[in-house]
Design a protein around this motif. Structure first.
Motif, PDB file in Angstrom:
ATOM      1  N   ARG A 163     -67.712 -25.666 -56.773  1.00 39.94           N
ATOM      2  CA  ARG A 163     -68.612 -24.515 -56.673  1.00 39.94           C
ATOM      3  C   ARG A 163     -69.042 -24.315 -55.226  1.00 39.94           C
ATOM      4  NH1 ARG A 163     -72.110 -23.169 -61.634  1.00 39.94           N
ATOM      5  NH2 ARG A 163     -70.546 -23.345 -63.266  1.00 39.94           N
TER       6      ARG A 163
ATOM      7  N   PRO B 267     -69.742 -21.871 -51.836  1.00 40.48           N
ATOM      8  CA  PRO B 267     -70.144 -20.488 -51.566  1.00 40.48           C
ATOM      9  C   PRO B 267     -68.896 -19.682 -51.190  1.00 40.48           C
ATOM     10  CG  PRO B 267     -70.773 -21.917 -49.747  1.00 40.48           C
ATOM     11  CD  PRO B 267     -70.226 -22.808 -50.826  1.00 40.48           C
TER      12      PRO B 267
ATOM     13  N   THR C  97     -76.815 -13.549 -56.660  1.00 38.05           N
ATOM     14  CA  THR C  97     -76.772 -14.502 -55.557  1.00 38.05           C
ATOM     15  C   THR C  97     -78.113 -15.200 -55.372  1.00 38.05           C
ATOM     16  OG1 THR C  97     -77.374 -12.899 -53.843  1.00 38.05           O
ATOM     17  CG2 THR C  97     -75.031 -13.102 -54.374  1.00 38.05           C
TER      18      THR C  97
ATOM     19  N   GLU D 134     -77.818 -15.439 -49.093  1.00 40.08           N
ATOM     20  CA  GLU D 134     -76.777 -14.804 -48.290  1.00 40.08           C
ATOM     21  C   GLU D 134     -77.159 -15.030 -46.829  1.00 40.08           C
ATOM     22  OE1 GLU D 134     -77.411 -10.881 -49.671  1.00 40.08           O
ATOM     23  OE2 GLU D 134     -76.600 -11.315 -51.647  1.00 40.08           O
TER      24      GLU D 134
ATOM     25  N   HIS E 231     -73.977 -17.299 -51.596  1.00 43.15           N
ATOM     26  CA  HIS E 231     -74.188 -18.417 -52.511  1.00 43.15           C
ATOM     27  C   HIS E 231     -74.558 -17.848 -53.879  1.00 43.15           C
ATOM     28  CE1 HIS E 231     -74.538 -21.298 -49.094  1.00 43.15           C
ATOM     29  NE2 HIS E 231     -75.017 -20.230 -48.478  1.00 43.15           N
TER      30      HIS E 231
ATOM     31  N   TYR F 266     -72.396 -18.552 -61.412  1.00 46.81           N
ATOM     32  CA  TYR F 266     -71.277 -18.937 -60.552  1.00 46.81           C
ATOM     33  C   TYR F 266     -69.916 -18.664 -61.191  1.00 46.81           C
ATOM     34  CZ  TYR F 266     -68.466 -21.137 -57.052  1.00 46.81           C
ATOM     35  OH  TYR F 266     -67.531 -21.326 -56.058  1.00 46.81           O
TER      36      TYR F 266
ATOM     37  N   ARG G  45     -72.413 -21.354 -39.892  1.00 47.15           N
ATOM     38  CA  ARG G  45     -73.651 -20.585 -40.042  1.00 47.15           C
ATOM     39  C   ARG G  45     -74.152 -20.171 -38.660  1.00 47.15           C
ATOM     40  NH1 ARG G  45     -75.537 -25.044 -44.339  1.00 47.15           N
ATOM     41  NH2 ARG G  45     -75.404 -23.735 -46.205  1.00 47.15           N
TER      42      ARG G  45
ATOM     43  N   ALA H 127     -66.414 -23.313 -47.748  1.00 48.35           N
ATOM     44  CA  ALA H 127     -66.573 -22.066 -48.490  1.00 48.35           C
ATOM     45  C   ALA H 127     -65.209 -21.543 -48.920  1.00 48.35           C
ATOM     46  CB  ALA H 127     -67.272 -21.024 -47.627  1.00 48.35           C
TER      47      ALA H 127
END
Length: 151
Positions: A7, A9, A31, A34, A68, A74, A108, A116
């Motif tokens: 799982r 993102p 979500t 974000e 996410h 999900y 990030r 991801a």
């Protein structure tokens, strides 16, 4: 090695970004978070209609958003995104998918990285883009008015 069941993102760079048409159809309300992010080693190409990312040189960067999904949503989100992107899990590369969902490192805004999922153009489309496509300067897609196609 990343498995289908993980799982992670999703890194999105086109019509799945907040404010774009496919975000509203597939992600809005599903979500938990974000955040701006980028991936290295990928090139972004103009559609027609929506962008495609492909594997690229190590110094190439694609800018987008790390999404996410909420834990309860999900599996539904992953299924919706796979369908939208023309990806069938478990099919061999080059077996008719429009995109391939692959695991990557997304950076990030603060520089920390996270694993991801990203949808990259599948072969033979990726080869055609590399041969005749025009990469988008700076690895940013600026958006379009209400596109109805994947991205």
């Amino acid at each position: 090695m990343t498995t289908e069941a993980e799982r992670l993102p999703f890194f999105v760079y086109g019509t799945l970004r907040p404010g774009e048409a496919n975000y509203a159809r597939t992600l809005r309300g599903r979500t938990a978070a974000e955040e701006p992010a980028r991936i290295a080693g990928a090139l972004l190409y103009e559609g027609p209609g929506y962008p495609y990312a492909t594997a690229g040189p190590a110094d190439a960067v694609v800018h987008g958003v790390l999404v996410h999904p909420r834990a309860a949503d999900y599996d539904a989100v992953r299924a919706l995104l796979d369908h939208l992107e023309g990806y069938t899990p478990g099919t061999p590369a080059g077996a008719g998918n429009l995109y391939e969902r692959v695991a990557t490192e997304a950076a990030r805004a603060d520089g920390r990285t996270v694993r991801a999922w990203v949808y990259l153009a599948a072969e033979p489309l990726a080869g055609r883009l590399r041969a005749t496509g025009t990469p988008l300067a700076g690895g940013r897609w600026t958006g379009r008015a209400a596109p109805k196609s994947p991205g």
